[in-house]
Design a protein around this motif. Structure first.
Motif, mmCIF file in Angstrom:
data_model
loop_
_atom_site.group_PDB
_atom_site.id
_atom_site.type_symbol
_atom_site.label_atom_id
_atom_site.label_comp_id
_atom_site.label_asym_id
_atom_site.label_seq_id
_atom_site.Cartn_x
_atom_site.Cartn_y
_atom_site.Cartn_z
ATOM 1 N N GLY A 95 -1.722 14.853 4.683
ATOM 2 C CA GLY A 95 -0.933 13.776 5.286
ATOM 3 C C GLY A 95 -1.558 13.153 6.518
ATOM 4 O O GLY A 95 -0.976 12.258 7.131
ATOM 5 N N ASN A 96 -2.748 13.604 6.904
ATOM 6 C CA ASN A 96 -3.431 13.014 8.063
ATOM 7 C C ASN A 96 -3.800 11.556 7.737
ATOM 8 O O ASN A 96 -4.430 11.273 6.727
ATOM 9 N N ARG A 97 -3.420 10.628 8.608
ATOM 10 C CA ARG A 97 -3.642 9.209 8.302
ATOM 11 C C ARG A 97 -4.757 8.575 9.134
ATOM 12 O O ARG A 97 -4.873 7.364 9.218
ATOM 13 N N ARG A 98 -5.524 9.413 9.830
ATOM 14 C CA ARG A 98 -6.676 8.891 10.590
ATOM 15 C C ARG A 98 -7.845 9.862 10.436
ATOM 16 O O ARG A 98 -8.193 10.581 11.360
ATOM 17 N N SER B 187 -6.756 4.911 5.878
ATOM 18 C CA SER B 187 -6.597 6.288 6.375
ATOM 19 C C SER B 187 -7.901 7.039 6.522
ATOM 20 O O SER B 187 -7.949 8.077 7.173
ATOM 21 N N LEU C 64 -6.640 14.500 4.171
ATOM 22 C CA LEU C 64 -5.838 13.377 3.650
ATOM 23 C C LEU C 64 -4.645 13.899 2.867
ATOM 24 O O LEU C 64 -3.526 13.410 3.007
ATOM 25 N N HIS D 4 0.817 -1.210 0.000
ATOM 26 C CA HIS D 4 0.000 0.000 0.000
ATOM 27 C C HIS D 4 0.853 1.263 0.000
ATOM 28 O O HIS D 4 0.324 2.360 0.123
ATOM 29 N N GLU D 5 2.180 1.108 -0.189
ATOM 30 C CA GLU D 5 3.057 2.286 -0.168
ATOM 31 C C GLU D 5 2.582 3.296 -1.202
ATOM 32 O O GLU D 5 2.259 2.924 -2.335
ATOM 33 N N HIS E 118 -3.577 0.066 7.569
ATOM 34 C CA HIS E 118 -3.191 0.811 6.361
ATOM 35 C C HIS E 118 -4.348 1.657 5.821
ATOM 36 O O HIS E 118 -4.197 2.331 4.804
ATOM 37 N N LYS F 177 -0.113 4.823 -1.299
ATOM 38 C CA LYS F 177 -1.566 4.876 -1.525
ATOM 39 C C LYS F 177 -2.286 5.299 -0.260
ATOM 40 O O LYS F 177 -1.871 4.960 0.850
ATOM 41 N N VAL F 178 -3.395 6.007 -0.482
ATOM 42 C CA VAL F 178 -4.294 6.339 0.626
ATOM 43 C C VAL F 178 -5.530 5.466 0.441
ATOM 44 O O VAL F 178 -6.120 5.426 -0.645
ATOM 45 N N PHE G 238 -9.455 0.958 11.736
ATOM 46 C CA PHE G 238 -8.029 1.314 11.786
ATOM 47 C C PHE G 238 -7.233 0.233 12.517
ATOM 48 O O PHE G 238 -6.079 -0.020 12.188
#
Ligand code: SAM
Ligand code: SF4
Length: 440
Positions: free
Chosen positions: A116-119, A95, A113, A68-69, A93, A71-72, A88
Motif C-alpha cells: 500500500g505504499n504510494r511513494r 506510485s 507497492l 486511476h482508482e 496518481h 490502479k497502481v 509525484f
C-alpha cells in the motif's frame, strides 16, 4: 492473480529492459494484460533522449488523471531517473518512480507497492551491479538481445544518457556467454549485443576481455548464425572488430557508427572526442574489409552554433561515406547537459529545413546503394509474411529488409518459413528495402 500492463518507449536498451522487467513480474506471480484498463499495475518504461519522447510519457500519465482508482501506476526508465520525485508532484496518481540502475531491486519495490505504499522510488545510480536477471520474457522467438554493458562514461554535450543510466558497468564475459549458450539451446539463432557504447566493454573478471574478444567468442557458439551489436562509439572503435567480422560470417556485416556531424568544429563542441579525419579512418578500415560491410549512422542537425557551412560538411560526409541508412534528429535541449550553456541556438524552423535537406540527400544515396545489390544472392532470415503483397519479409546480414516471393505460403495449420534462413536473389531495389525471389 495480480495483473500488469507495460508500455515501452525509446531504444533497444529500453525494449530489452522491459523484457527483463516483464520476466521479473511474471516470476513474482503477476500476469501481463494487453490494455492499461485491464491492469492493476500500469508501467511506462520511458525515454528522455529528446523532449518529444519525454512529453509523450506525461501525455500518457495525464490520461489517467481521473480514472486511476484501483490502479497502481509506475514510471520506469530514463524520465523516471531524470525527473525523480518531481514526477509525484506533476502526476500525483503515480506510485512508483524507478530508473534502470534500480531494477535489481524491483521485487522489493513490488512488495512495498503491494503493502500500500504510494511513494516508492528507486533512483540511486550508485551501483556496480548490472540488471542481470534469470527472468527475461523475450518477445521474439528467434532473435534475442543481450546487454553486455550498461551506462555511459562519455559526456557528449547534448546527451542525457550519462545522467539517466549512470556510469559504465560491464558484465563478465562468462555470464554473457552463459546467456548466449542458453539462448542457442532454446533455438535462438540471432543475438544482438547491447550497450550505449559496446566498444568500451571490458570484462570485469580476471580474463579482462575487450569487446572484439567477446564478439569473437559469441560468434563461435554452436547454433548462433547471426551476431549484431549496437551502439559503437567512433573513439573506442578499433580495427580488431573489423578483423573479427572478416574472420567469421556469423558476425553480421553491418556496423552502426554514429558520427553526429561531419564538421570537426561541431564535433568538438559536442565533446565527441574525435575529428572528422579520425572518423574517416575508421570508415576506411570498414571499406577495406574483405566482406562487404554495410554502414549506418546517427546525425544531429542544428546543434547550437551550427553554421550553414558546417551543415554542408555533414552533407558532404554523407556523399563521401555513402551510408546504407541513417537516423537523423533535430537537436533537442536536454536537462543537465553541457550544451544548454551554449549560445546561438538554431531556430526550430531552420532545424526542420536542415533535417529535410539531409533526409533527401540520404534518400538518393540509399537508392543508389540498394540498386548496387540487384542480382546478388543474400542469405536471408525470414521474419514474417505480408498478406497484402503476398511476400515473405526477410532481413539480410547487412540488416536490409528483403521481401521475397516463395511457392510456400503460410497456412492456417501453421506452415511457415518464419525463423528460417534462405538464399534470396535481389531483383528490385527501392530507397528503404529490396525485393527478390527465393533461390531453390
Ligand atoms: N550511445 C549511443 C551513441 O553514442 O550514439 C546512442 C545514444 S542515443 C540513444 C541515440 C541517438 O540519439 C544519438 O546517436 C544521437 O544522434 C541522438 N541524440 C542524443 N541526444 C540527442 C539530443 N539531445 N537531441 C537530438 N538527438 C539526440
Ligand atoms: Fe550519449 Fe555520447 Fe554516451 Fe552515446 S556516447 S550515450 S551519445 S553520452
Amino acid at each position: 492473480m495480480k495483473t500488469f500492463y507495460i508500455e515501452t518507449f525509446g531504444c533497444q536498451m529500453n525494449v530489452h529492459d522491459s523484457e527483463k522487467v516483464i520476466g521479473t513480474l511474471l516470476a513474482q506471480g503477476y500476469s501481463q494484460v494487453e490494455t492499461p484498463e485491464d491492469a492493476e499495475l500500469v508501467l511506462y518504461n520511458t525515454c528522455s533522449i529528446r523532449d518529444k519522447a519525454e512529453q509523450k510519457v506525461f501525455h500518457r500519465l495525464d490520461q489517467f488523471k481521473r480514472h486511476h482508482e484501483g490502479k497502481v501506476i509506475g514510471v520506469l526508465g530514463c524520465v523516471a531517473q531524470q525527473e525523480g520525485e518531481h514526477i509525484f508532484e506533476r502526476a500525483p496518481h503515480v506510485s512508483l518512480v524507478a530508473g534502470s540502475a534500480s531494477y535489481t531491486k524491483l521485487p522489493e519495490m513490488l512488495v512495498q507497492l503491494e503493502a500500500g505504499n504510494r511513494r516508492v522510488t528507486g533512483l540511486s545510480l550508485d551501483t556496480d551491479a548490472t540488471f542481470d536477471t534469470p527472468y527475461t520474457r523475450r518477445d521474439n522467438p528467434h532473435r534475442a538481445y543481450i546487454t553486455i554493458i550498461e551506462g555511459c562514461d562519455k559526456s557528449c554535450a547534448y546527451c542525457v544518457v550519462p545522467f539517466t543510466r549512470g556510469p559504465e558497468r560491464s558484465r563478465t564475459s562468462e555470464s554473457v556467454l552463459d546467456e548466449a549458450r542458453g539462448l542457442a539451446a532454446q533455438g535462438y539463432t540471432e543475438i544482438q549485443l547491447l550497450g550505449q557504447n559496446v566498444n568500451s566493454y571490458r570484462d570485469p573478471s580476471e580474463r579482462g576481455w575487450d569487446f572484439a574478444r567477446l564478439l569473437r567468442a559469441v560468434g563461435e557458439i554452436d547454433g548462433i548464425r547471426r551476431v549484431r551489436f549496437t551502439t559503437s562509439h567512433p573513439r573506442d572503435f578499433v580495427k580488431d572488430i573489423i578483423d573479427a567480422i572478416d574472420e567469421n560470417p556469423a558476425l553480421c556485416n553491418h556496423v552502426h557508427l554514429p558520427v553526429q556531424s561531419g564538421s570537426s568544429a561541431v564535433l568538438e563542441r559536442m565533446q565527441r572526442l574525435y575529428t572528422r579525419g579520425e572518423y574517416m579512418r575508421r570508415i576506411e578500415w570498414i571499406k577495406n574489409a574483405k566482406r562487404n560491410i554495410a554502414l549506418t549512422t546517427d546525425i544531429i542537425v542544428g546543434f547550437p552554433g551550427e553554421t550553414e557551412a558546417e551543415f554542408q560538411e555533414t552533407l558532404d560526409l554523407l556523399d563521401e561515406v555513402g551510408y546504407d541508412s541513417l537516423f537523423s534528429f533535430k537537436y533537442s535541449r536536454r536537462p543537465n547537459t553541457a550544451a544548454l550553456a551554449l549560445a546561438d541556438q538554431v531556430s526550430e524552423e531552420e532545424k526542420g529545413r536542415r533535417l529535410t535537406v539531409l533526409q533527401e540527400r540520404q534518400r538518393a544515396i540509399q537508392i543508389r546503394r540498394n540498386a548496387e545489390l540487384v542480382g546478388a544472392i543474400e542469405d536471408t532470415m525470414v521474419e514474417g509474411y505480408n498478406h497484402a503483397t503476398g511476400q515473405w519479409i526477410g532481413r539480410t546480414s547487412q540488416n536490409r529488409t528483403l521481401n521475397f516471393t516463395h511457392a510456400v505460403v503460410p497456412t492456417p495449420n501453421g506452415q511457415t518459413l518464419v525463423g528460417g534462413y534462405l538464399p534470396v536473389r535481389v531483383t528490385r531495389a527501392g530507397p528503404n528495402s529490396l525485393a527478390g525471389e527465393v533461390v531453390l
